[in-house]
Write a protein that holds these residues in place. Sequence first.
Motif, PDB file in Angstrom:
ATOM      1  N   MET A   1       0.919  -1.105   0.140  1.00  0.00           N
ATOM      2  CA  MET A   1       0.144   0.151  -0.106  1.00  0.00           C
ATOM      3  C   MET A   1       0.779   1.247   0.200  1.00  0.00           C
ATOM      4  O   MET A   1       1.853   1.412   0.810  1.00  0.00           O
ATOM      5  CB  MET A   1      -0.903   0.138   1.228  1.00  0.00           C
ATOM      6  N   ASN A   2       0.421   2.156  -0.753  1.00  0.00           N
ATOM      7  CA  ASN A   2       1.280   3.256  -0.791  1.00  0.00           C
ATOM      8  C   ASN A   2       0.906   4.214   0.153  1.00  0.00           C
ATOM      9  O   ASN A   2      -0.229   4.507   0.513  1.00  0.00           O
ATOM     10  CB  ASN A   2       1.001   3.922  -2.340  1.00  0.00           C
ATOM     11  N   ASN A   3       1.594   5.435   0.371  1.00  0.00           N
ATOM     12  CA  ASN A   3       1.496   6.466   1.278  1.00  0.00           C
ATOM     13  C   ASN A   3       0.508   7.612   0.479  1.00  0.00           C
ATOM     14  O   ASN A   3       0.715   7.382  -0.762  1.00  0.00           O
ATOM     15  CB  ASN A   3       2.764   7.205   1.731  1.00  0.00           C
ATOM     16  N   VAL A   4      -0.059   8.091   1.025  1.00  0.00           N
ATOM     17  CA  VAL A   4      -1.057   9.161   0.499  1.00  0.00           C
ATOM     18  C   VAL A   4      -0.748  10.463   0.952  1.00  0.00           C
ATOM     19  O   VAL A   4      -0.697  10.753   2.142  1.00  0.00           O
ATOM     20  CB  VAL A   4      -2.573   8.731   0.672  1.00  0.00           C
ATOM     21  N   LEU A   5      -0.534  11.654   0.028  1.00  0.00           N
ATOM     22  CA  LEU A   5       0.032  12.679   0.313  1.00  0.00           C
ATOM     23  C   LEU A   5      -1.003  13.945  -0.154  1.00  0.00           C
ATOM     24  O   LEU A   5      -1.400  13.759  -1.254  1.00  0.00           O
ATOM     25  CB  LEU A   5       1.217  13.007  -0.423  1.00  0.00           C
ATOM     26  N   GLY A  72      -4.083   9.934  -7.482  1.00  0.00           N
ATOM     27  CA  GLY A  72      -3.232   9.381  -8.347  1.00  0.00           C
ATOM     28  C   GLY A  72      -1.803   9.095  -7.963  1.00  0.00           C
ATOM     29  O   GLY A  72      -1.497   9.368  -6.772  1.00  0.00           O
ATOM     30  N   THR A  73      -0.888   8.795  -9.084  1.00  0.00           N
ATOM     31  CA  THR A  73       0.473   8.532  -8.703  1.00  0.00           C
ATOM     32  C   THR A  73       1.136   9.873  -8.476  1.00  0.00           C
ATOM     33  O   THR A  73       0.960  10.712  -9.297  1.00  0.00           O
ATOM     34  CB  THR A  73       1.115   7.630  -9.693  1.00  0.00           C
ATOM     35  N   ALA A  74       2.045   9.951  -7.244  1.00  0.00           N
ATOM     36  CA  ALA A  74       3.035  11.088  -7.047  1.00  0.00           C
ATOM     37  C   ALA A  74       3.865  11.020  -8.268  1.00  0.00           C
ATOM     38  O   ALA A  74       4.619  10.066  -8.567  1.00  0.00           O
ATOM     39  CB  ALA A  74       3.474  11.029  -5.759  1.00  0.00           C
ATOM     40  N   ALA A  75       4.272  12.246  -8.851  1.00  0.00           N
ATOM     41  CA  ALA A  75       5.258  12.455  -9.894  1.00  0.00           C
ATOM     42  C   ALA A  75       6.601  12.103  -9.519  1.00  0.00           C
ATOM     43  O   ALA A  75       7.474  11.684  -9.992  1.00  0.00           O
ATOM     44  CB  ALA A  75       5.119  13.761 -10.545  1.00  0.00           C
ATOM     45  N   ASN A  76       6.803  12.583  -8.294  1.00  0.00           N
ATOM     46  CA  ASN A  76       8.316  12.762  -7.715  1.00  0.00           C
ATOM     47  C   ASN A  76       8.573  12.038  -6.490  1.00  0.00           C
ATOM     48  O   ASN A  76       9.588  12.260  -6.060  1.00  0.00           O
ATOM     49  CB  ASN A  76       8.515  14.185  -7.639  1.00  0.00           C
ATOM     50  N   GLU A  77       7.633  11.239  -6.097  1.00  0.00           N
ATOM     51  CA  GLU A  77       7.878  10.619  -4.625  1.00  0.00           C
ATOM     52  C   GLU A  77       7.517   8.829  -5.095  1.00  0.00           C
ATOM     53  O   GLU A  77       6.399   8.897  -4.957  1.00  0.00           O
ATOM     54  CB  GLU A  77       7.206  11.067  -3.562  1.00  0.00           C
ATOM     55  N   SER A  78       8.422   7.903  -4.737  1.00  0.00           N
ATOM     56  CA  SER A  78       8.139   6.595  -4.833  1.00  0.00           C
ATOM     57  C   SER A  78       7.437   6.272  -3.790  1.00  0.00           C
ATOM     58  O   SER A  78       7.251   6.841  -2.807  1.00  0.00           O
ATOM     59  CB  SER A  78       9.286   5.778  -5.100  1.00  0.00           C
ATOM     60  N   ASN A  79       6.316   5.058  -4.249  1.00  0.00           N
ATOM     61  CA  ASN A  79       5.379   4.628  -3.348  1.00  0.00           C
ATOM     62  C   ASN A  79       4.674   5.473  -2.549  1.00  0.00           C
ATOM     63  O   ASN A  79       4.152   5.453  -1.690  1.00  0.00           O
ATOM     64  CB  ASN A  79       6.204   3.688  -2.154  1.00  0.00           C
TER      65      ASN A  79
END
Length: 135
Positions: A1-5, A72-79
């Motif tokens: 599971m990815n972090n959410v910012l 969506g997917t963060a452009a500059n931060e993995s996971n």
Amino acid sequence: MNNVLKVSAVCLYDLNGRLLTVRKHGTSKFMHPGGKPEAGESAAQAGSRELAEEIGVRVDATSLELMGVWTGTAANESNTDIEATVFTAPGTWDASGIEAAAEIAELRWMDVADASNFDDLAPLLTEYVLPRLGR
């Protein structure tokens, strides 16, 4: 599971109808000006503050028009995924009076019709915002 910012972003247009995109220091993707809300700050307040900090544009938070909220997917931060609240700033702006500040390394005004010619745009722009703009 990815972090959410959680972030706020703002679409800003110049007198020729071009959309402002910015690239932050140490990154390769262009995106909207914007960033993370501070404690107690609404999404619109964060968008307004970030415009002032990053490009010197002052817009009252109450005048920002909500475009949408997307994850969506963060452009500059993995996971990491982003939950982005995207606004449009009122009116048009003189591009010559806007300069990069704070963590912004580069500004690029983009004709939305030419967006498909760029391979360095953040996923939020390509997957959510540009389709909404009809591109």
